[in-house]
Design an enzyme around this catalytic site. Structure first.
Site, PDB file in Angstrom:
ATOM      1  N   ARG A 188       1.066  -1.492   0.066  1.00  0.00           N
ATOM      2  CA  ARG A 188       0.144  -0.194  -0.396  1.00  0.00           C
ATOM      3  C   ARG A 188       1.135   1.084   0.004  1.00  0.00           C
ATOM      4  O   ARG A 188       2.154   1.403   0.180  1.00  0.00           O
ATOM      5  CB  ARG A 188      -1.287   0.080   1.050  1.00  0.00           C
ATOM      6  CG  ARG A 188      -1.877  -1.184   1.090  1.00  0.00           C
ATOM      7  CD  ARG A 188      -2.247  -1.358   2.920  1.00  0.00           C
ATOM      8  NE  ARG A 188      -3.851  -2.343   2.234  1.00  0.00           N
ATOM      9  CZ  ARG A 188      -3.280  -3.068   3.110  1.00  0.00           C
ATOM     10  NH1 ARG A 188      -2.509  -3.291   3.800  1.00  0.00           N
ATOM     11  NH2 ARG A 188      -4.211  -4.297   3.208  1.00  0.00           N
ATOM     12  N   ARG A 228       0.146  -1.762  -7.233  1.00  0.00           N
ATOM     13  CA  ARG A 228      -0.252  -2.749  -6.514  1.00  0.00           C
ATOM     14  C   ARG A 228      -1.409  -3.949  -7.085  1.00  0.00           C
ATOM     15  O   ARG A 228      -1.384  -5.012  -6.400  1.00  0.00           O
ATOM     16  CB  ARG A 228      -1.046  -2.459  -4.794  1.00  0.00           C
ATOM     17  CG  ARG A 228      -1.178  -3.057  -3.710  1.00  0.00           C
ATOM     18  CD  ARG A 228      -1.755  -1.833  -2.648  1.00  0.00           C
ATOM     19  NE  ARG A 228      -3.499  -3.342  -1.924  1.00  0.00           N
ATOM     20  CZ  ARG A 228      -2.786  -4.240  -0.825  1.00  0.00           C
ATOM     21  NH1 ARG A 228      -0.479  -4.409  -0.839  1.00  0.00           N
ATOM     22  NH2 ARG A 228      -4.055  -4.170  -0.265  1.00  0.00           N
ATOM     23  N   LYS A 276      -3.163  -1.649   7.643  1.00  0.00           N
ATOM     24  CA  LYS A 276      -4.370  -1.331   7.953  1.00  0.00           C
ATOM     25  C   LYS A 276      -4.334  -2.580   9.495  1.00  0.00           C
ATOM     26  O   LYS A 276      -4.118  -3.256  10.339  1.00  0.00           O
ATOM     27  CB  LYS A 276      -5.220  -2.131   7.583  1.00  0.00           C
ATOM     28  CG  LYS A 276      -5.462  -0.687   6.060  1.00  0.00           C
ATOM     29  CD  LYS A 276      -6.509  -1.445   5.292  1.00  0.00           C
ATOM     30  CE  LYS A 276      -7.058  -0.237   4.324  1.00  0.00           C
ATOM     31  NZ  LYS A 276      -7.868  -0.620   3.747  1.00  0.00           N
ATOM     32  N   HIS A 309      -1.926   2.383  -5.993  1.00  0.00           N
ATOM     33  CA  HIS A 309      -2.283   1.772  -6.575  1.00  0.00           C
ATOM     34  C   HIS A 309      -2.645   1.004  -7.004  1.00  0.00           C
ATOM     35  O   HIS A 309      -2.855  -0.594  -7.172  1.00  0.00           O
ATOM     36  CB  HIS A 309      -4.349   2.567  -5.140  1.00  0.00           C
ATOM     37  CG  HIS A 309      -4.555   1.122  -4.660  1.00  0.00           C
ATOM     38  ND1 HIS A 309      -3.934   0.625  -3.812  1.00  0.00           N
ATOM     39  CD2 HIS A 309      -6.197   0.581  -4.726  1.00  0.00           C
ATOM     40  CE1 HIS A 309      -4.784   0.190  -2.913  1.00  0.00           C
ATOM     41  NE2 HIS A 309      -5.734   0.016  -3.718  1.00  0.00           N
ATOM     42  N   HIS A 344      -4.391  -8.653   3.245  1.00  0.00           N
ATOM     43  CA  HIS A 344      -5.668  -8.464   3.386  1.00  0.00           C
ATOM     44  C   HIS A 344      -6.493  -9.383   4.606  1.00  0.00           C
ATOM     45  O   HIS A 344      -5.777 -10.677   4.846  1.00  0.00           O
ATOM     46  CB  HIS A 344      -6.605  -9.083   1.967  1.00  0.00           C
ATOM     47  CG  HIS A 344      -6.318  -8.333   0.668  1.00  0.00           C
ATOM     48  ND1 HIS A 344      -6.590  -8.690  -0.313  1.00  0.00           N
ATOM     49  CD2 HIS A 344      -6.206  -7.059   1.054  1.00  0.00           C
ATOM     50  CE1 HIS A 344      -6.356  -7.300  -1.901  1.00  0.00           C
ATOM     51  NE2 HIS A 344      -6.768  -6.344  -0.248  1.00  0.00           N
ATOM     52  N   TYR A 348      -9.420  -9.932  -7.494  1.00  0.00           N
ATOM     53  CA  TYR A 348      -8.626 -10.183  -8.368  1.00  0.00           C
ATOM     54  C   TYR A 348      -8.813 -11.480  -9.374  1.00  0.00           C
ATOM     55  O   TYR A 348      -7.933 -12.277 -10.427  1.00  0.00           O
ATOM     56  CB  TYR A 348      -6.981 -10.283  -8.017  1.00  0.00           C
ATOM     57  CG  TYR A 348      -6.911  -9.428  -7.829  1.00  0.00           C
ATOM     58  CD1 TYR A 348      -6.466  -8.106  -8.350  1.00  0.00           C
ATOM     59  CD2 TYR A 348      -6.254  -8.723  -6.206  1.00  0.00           C
ATOM     60  CE1 TYR A 348      -6.296  -7.145  -7.681  1.00  0.00           C
ATOM     61  CE2 TYR A 348      -6.346  -7.951  -5.843  1.00  0.00           C
ATOM     62  CZ  TYR A 348      -6.158  -6.281  -6.256  1.00  0.00           C
ATOM     63  OH  TYR A 348      -6.045  -5.636  -5.556  1.00  0.00           O
TER      64      TYR A 348
END
Length: 300
Positions: free
Chosen positions: A150, A245, A174, A242, A268, A277
């Protein structure tokens, strides 16, 4: 209660978020923007007190926001801010219940992330290294694409997070979740080149990637530099962090088919986030099928 009083309640809430919750200035600004918009809508509906607000009025806020051109994702953000504000008013004993609790925004259409194909990635990385900042940018591009970071993770890298002997970095993702990632041989090489030049800008700064002023590079600066390199290298699509990524995730999935592995690399929390994806992968396979399979060649 006047608009001023409505604003005062919002100001109290923002102070709570800043002092007790210790939210970042950017998050506080986002809350303020959304709640200021709600106050403006309250004025249009004649609302004089937060205690007068019920689910019907909250729905009217949503309808008016949509009529003003607010998209589903932005509306969801606005309603989320309002729900948090009302939750706080309930905790303060100023509301009996949260009137926004059952009101939701329409679901935003889920757009597949766009990626850069492998040839264009190679062209992007083949940049003119005529100054130290270009070497820094090459290193950032290699790390971003090599590890699927990220943007916040990239700019947050410190030198102490590197293990160039093993070709790994530690990133804080995150939810303050740390993960250890391989970055690839090319990224290691260009980090080493950058470290040889980094002392031209600063010696006592912890950050790996520095601005020309010797401070940690900002996310905005990275976005600007990546976009400029995309134009210089003649890429048709806009280059932003992004998208690199997304490209990392797509290319990894196309090569390995290991959804769980890609999930871990991307950081994730939920597999469903990574599964988008698989749609990109299917699009790639479908285009190959349409071009190659005899039964797909209609009218030939």
């Amino acid at each position: 209660m006047t608009d001023v009083a409505l604003s005062q309640d919002v100001s109290r809430f923002l102070r709570y978020l800043g002092v007790e919750r210790q939210l970042s200035p950017i998050t506080l600004l986002n809350y303020q923007r959304q709640l200021d918009a709600i106050i403006a809508l309250a004025g249009e509906t004649g609302l004089k007190s937060w205690q007068q607000c019920d689910a019907a009025i909250v729905r009217s806020f949503a309808v008016r926001s949509r009529r003003k051109g607010l998209g589903p994702a932005s509306l969801a953000l606005r309603l989320s801010a309002l729900r948090s504000f009302f939750d706080w008013l309930v905790s303060q004993g100023e509301l009996k219940a949260n009137p926004a609790k059952g009101v939701s925004a329409p679901k935003a259409p889920r757009h597949l992330p766009k990626n850069i194909d492998v040839d264009d990635v190679n062209r992007l990385l083949d940049i003119d290294l005529n100054d130290p900042l270009a070497v820094r940018d090459r290193a950032m591009l290699e790390v971003m694409y090599g590890a699927g970071l990220r943007l916040s993770e990239l700019v947050g890298l410190d030198i102490k997070h590197l293990d160039l002997d093993t070709g790994e970095v530690w990133v804080m993702g995150k939810g303050s979740k740390e993960r250890r990632l391989p970055i690839g041989r090319n990224a290691v090489t260009w980090i080493e080149h950058w470290l040889d030049l980094r002392g031209l800008f600063a010696s006592d700064e912890e950050a790996l990637f520095l601005s020309k002023l010797g401070k940690r590079i900002s996310a905005r600066n990275v976005q600007k530099r990546f976009a400029e390199w995309g134009i210089k290298q003649g890429l048709n699509s806009h280059v932003h962090p992004h998208k690199l990524r997304h490209s990392f995730a797509t290319h990894m999935l196309e090569s390995s088919g290991d959804l769980r592995g890609v999930q871990e690399l991307l950081g994730h929390a939920n597999l469903s986030t990574t599964q988008i994806y698989t749609h990109l992968d299917f699009q790639h396979l479908a285009s190959v099928y349409d071009a190659a399979h005899p039964r797909a060649k209609r009218g030939k």
